[in-house]
Scaffold this active site. Structure first.
Site, PDB file in Angstrom:
ATOM      1  N   TYR A 186       0.857  -1.188   0.000  1.00 44.63           N
ATOM      2  CA  TYR A 186       0.000   0.000   0.000  1.00 44.63           C
ATOM      3  C   TYR A 186       0.884   1.227   0.000  1.00 44.63           C
ATOM      4  O   TYR A 186       1.846   1.302   0.771  1.00 44.63           O
ATOM      5  CB  TYR A 186      -0.903   0.007   1.237  1.00 44.63           C
ATOM      6  CG  TYR A 186      -1.807   1.215   1.332  1.00 44.63           C
ATOM      7  CD1 TYR A 186      -2.848   1.394   0.416  1.00 44.63           C
ATOM      8  CD2 TYR A 186      -1.630   2.182   2.324  1.00 44.63           C
ATOM      9  CE1 TYR A 186      -3.686   2.504   0.494  1.00 44.63           C
ATOM     10  CE2 TYR A 186      -2.463   3.283   2.415  1.00 44.63           C
ATOM     11  CZ  TYR A 186      -3.492   3.449   1.502  1.00 44.63           C
ATOM     12  OH  TYR A 186      -4.305   4.548   1.592  1.00 44.63           O
TER      13      TYR A 186
ATOM     14  N   ASP B  98       9.115   2.579   0.302  1.00 42.94           N
ATOM     15  CA  ASP B  98       8.044   3.218   1.059  1.00 42.94           C
ATOM     16  C   ASP B  98       8.198   2.763   2.504  1.00 42.94           C
ATOM     17  O   ASP B  98       7.781   1.661   2.870  1.00 42.94           O
ATOM     18  CB  ASP B  98       6.686   2.839   0.480  1.00 42.94           C
ATOM     19  CG  ASP B  98       5.544   3.527   1.224  1.00 42.94           C
ATOM     20  OD1 ASP B  98       5.798   4.093   2.307  1.00 42.94           O
ATOM     21  OD2 ASP B  98       4.411   3.483   0.727  1.00 42.94           O
TER      22      ASP B  98
ATOM     23  N   LYS C  81       3.833   8.736   9.286  1.00 36.49           N
ATOM     24  CA  LYS C  81       3.472   8.097  10.555  1.00 36.49           C
ATOM     25  C   LYS C  81       4.388   8.513  11.721  1.00 36.49           C
ATOM     26  O   LYS C  81       4.204   9.588  12.257  1.00 36.49           O
ATOM     27  CB  LYS C  81       3.373   6.579  10.345  1.00 36.49           C
ATOM     28  CG  LYS C  81       2.232   6.296   9.331  1.00 36.49           C
ATOM     29  CD  LYS C  81       1.753   4.898   9.165  1.00 36.49           C
ATOM     30  CE  LYS C  81       0.470   4.938   8.321  1.00 36.49           C
ATOM     31  NZ  LYS C  81       0.427   4.038   7.193  1.00 36.49           N
TER      32      LYS C  81
HETATM   33  C1  LIG Z   1      -0.010   4.626   5.798  1.00 34.63           C
HETATM   34  C2  LIG Z   1       0.805   4.378   4.611  1.00 34.63           C
HETATM   35  C3  LIG Z   1       0.837   5.269   3.525  1.00 34.63           C
HETATM   36  C4  LIG Z   1      -0.092   6.444   3.415  1.00 34.63           C
HETATM   37  O1  LIG Z   1       0.096   7.373   4.434  1.00 34.63           O
HETATM   38  P1  LIG Z   1      -1.102   8.365   4.798  1.00 34.63           P
HETATM   39  O2  LIG Z   1      -0.508   9.284   5.798  1.00 34.63           O
HETATM   40  O3  LIG Z   1      -2.204   7.498   5.316  1.00 34.63           O
HETATM   41  O4  LIG Z   1      -1.499   9.056   3.541  1.00 34.63           O
HETATM   42  C5  LIG Z   1       1.721   5.021   2.512  1.00 34.63           C
HETATM   43  N1  LIG Z   1       2.542   3.964   2.539  1.00 34.63           N
HETATM   44  C6  LIG Z   1       2.543   3.087   3.558  1.00 34.63           C
HETATM   45  C7  LIG Z   1       3.508   1.950   3.553  1.00 34.63           C
HETATM   46  C8  LIG Z   1       1.666   3.259   4.611  1.00 34.63           C
HETATM   47  O5  LIG Z   1       1.623   2.352   5.600  1.00 34.63           O
END
Ligand SMILES: *Cc1c(COP(=O)(O)O)cnc(C)c1O
Length: 428
Positions: A144, A239, A267
């Site tokens: 994701y 990511d 995060k």
């Molecule tokens: C949470 C998440 C995102 C998106 O971040 P948001 O602050 O929710 O837009 C992107 N990549 C990963 C791996 C994530 O866990």
């Protein structure tokens, strides 16, 4: 005006907010039932509006690594709030935060702060396309990367199939520029690069996927994708929105010793306030406006409250033994549940690394989305409900991680393990 129970609030919310929530997983749609509404949280405990408490393993899906309302973070936010919450002009806090991020995350020499992980990944691929002058993005099934158009596509059929849009509203023409391959399969990446090689700008991947549940990279995989991308002039984007500052101060790249060209963060670096960041090699980052021509901006980017909360959070993560303690608790939960599964012959796979873990309701290991989606989600739903009844809050989906925080105590972990074993016993 305000209803007292979660059930009443949820029905009121459904009149006013799509699905009653502002992010889909919160609706409990995938486990059935309806969500509890939160009154407050402190440390490892979260209270609903009816006064029931839970040991929390959602942790806002990752940011709350120090637990909720950690006193030094709250104090730092309050002190900053008195000085102003947003200026639209640079602050020393952004310089401090950039220094911390570039010092901790080995491949990041220069960084741009944004307001969410989604913005970080969207901006990183725009930059990768500009830098390489290529169009195609390769991603992995089950990873994701936020809700940007480029990421909402999945494989059509077989390897390196050009994506079909999987959300209405994403034009096929956009989705066609995303190629989706299985995680942990370097041959699939090689095939995708062979098929589209001269037009692939970037391979974006969660080095330790945590959004199909936690999945570990098999030994050698990260090294292989690093070599494959480098040899084809394709940028490798990690990511690390979850793994950054979660698997250690240097994230997955430091843990595994594999350096991407660009890194996305979010995060934890906002300490529970809205934040994101993308960074990497200086020659690439210098293409970002106003230094270079790649446009990207934000009214609240580098927000002082988020910078303060992030700085305070990371300062506490630097204390000795922090990550060792988190990993010890992660191992206690994972090995305890695995032992129970073996003892009772439950078809259960527990993946864990450091402070993230997922119990998958399937036997035989989970190393990709193809494995993960074989999990018995009905069984997970009942497990989830049984855990709520026992005062333990897991994310309401089989395909999410459990997040430990430094606020979880040995007693919390022990009680959780007991509750998980008892809950599992009712569903098998
Ligand atoms: C949470 C998440 C995102 C998106 O971040 P948001 O602050 O929710 O837009 C992107 N990549 C990963 C791996 C994530 O866990």
């Amino acid at each position: 005006m305000t209803a007292a129970t979660s059930t009443a609030l949820f029905s009121e919310a459904q009149e006013l907010l799509p699905g009653g929530v502002n992010s889909p997983v919160r609706s409990f749609a995938s486990v059935g039932g309806s969500p509890f509404f939160v009154e407050r949280a402190s440390g490892a405990t979260i209270w609903d509006v009816e006064g029931k408490s839970y040991i929390d393993y959602v942790g806002s899906y990752g940011p709350m690594i120090l637990g909720h309302a950690a006193a030094p973070v709250v104090a730092a936010i309050a002190r900053q709030a008195e000085k102003g919450t947003s200026f639209g002009a640079p602050t020393a806090l952004e310089v401090d935060m950039a220094r911390v991020v570039t010092a901790c995350v080995p491949s990041v020499a220069m960084v741009r702060f944004v307001s969410s992980g989604t913005e970080a990944t969207m901006s990183a691929i725009r930059l990768a396309r500009a830098f390489t002058k290529r169009r195609v993005i390769v991603k992995c099934e089950g990873c994701y990367h936020g809700h940007g158009d480029a990421f909402l596509s999945r494989a059509g059929s077989g390897l390196a199939t050009l994506g079909l849009s999987s959300s209405p509203g994403v034009p096929e023409a956009f989705a066609a520029l995303t190629v989706t391959i299985p995680f942990n399969d370097a041959a699939a990446l090689r095939a995708a690069l062979d098929a589209h090689g001269d037009d692939v700008a970037a391979f974006i991947v969660e080095p330790v996927p945590a959004n199909m549940g936690v999945v570990l990279p098999r030994s050698g995989y990260l090294e292989e994708i690093r070599e494959l991308t480098a040899s084809r002039g394709v940028l490798l984007i990690f990511d690390e929105v979850i793994s950054g500052f979660r698997l250690g101060l240097g994230g997955a790249q430091a843990h595994f010793g594999v350096m991407p060209d660009l890194t996305c963060l979010g995060k934890i670096i906002g300490g529970g306030l809205p934040v994101g960041a993308y960074g990497g090699r200086k020659d690439i980052m210098q293409m970002v406006a106003p230094c270079g021509p790649v446009y990207q901006a934000g009214t609240l980017s580098g927000n002082p409250l988020a910078m303060r909360a992030g700085l305070e959070t990371i300062a506490h993560l630097k204390l000795p033994e922090t990550y060792e303690r988190l990993a010890t608790f992660g191992e206690i939960l994972a090995s305890g549940l695995r032992e129970a599964a073996t003892r009772h012959s439950w078809p259960l796979t527990v993946n864990q690394l450091g402070s993230i873990a997922t119990p998958f309701f399937v036997a035989g290991g989970v190393a990709s989305w193809d494995d993960a989606r074989r999990a018995d989600t009905g069984r997970f739903s009942r497990f989830h409900r049984e855990l709520l009844n026992r005062g333990v809050f897991l994310a309401p989906s089989q395909f999410e991680a459990m997040f430990l925080s430094t606020a979880h105590s040995a007693l919390d972990v022990e009680a959780t393990l007991r509750a998980m074993i008892a809950a599992a016993a009712t569903v098998f």
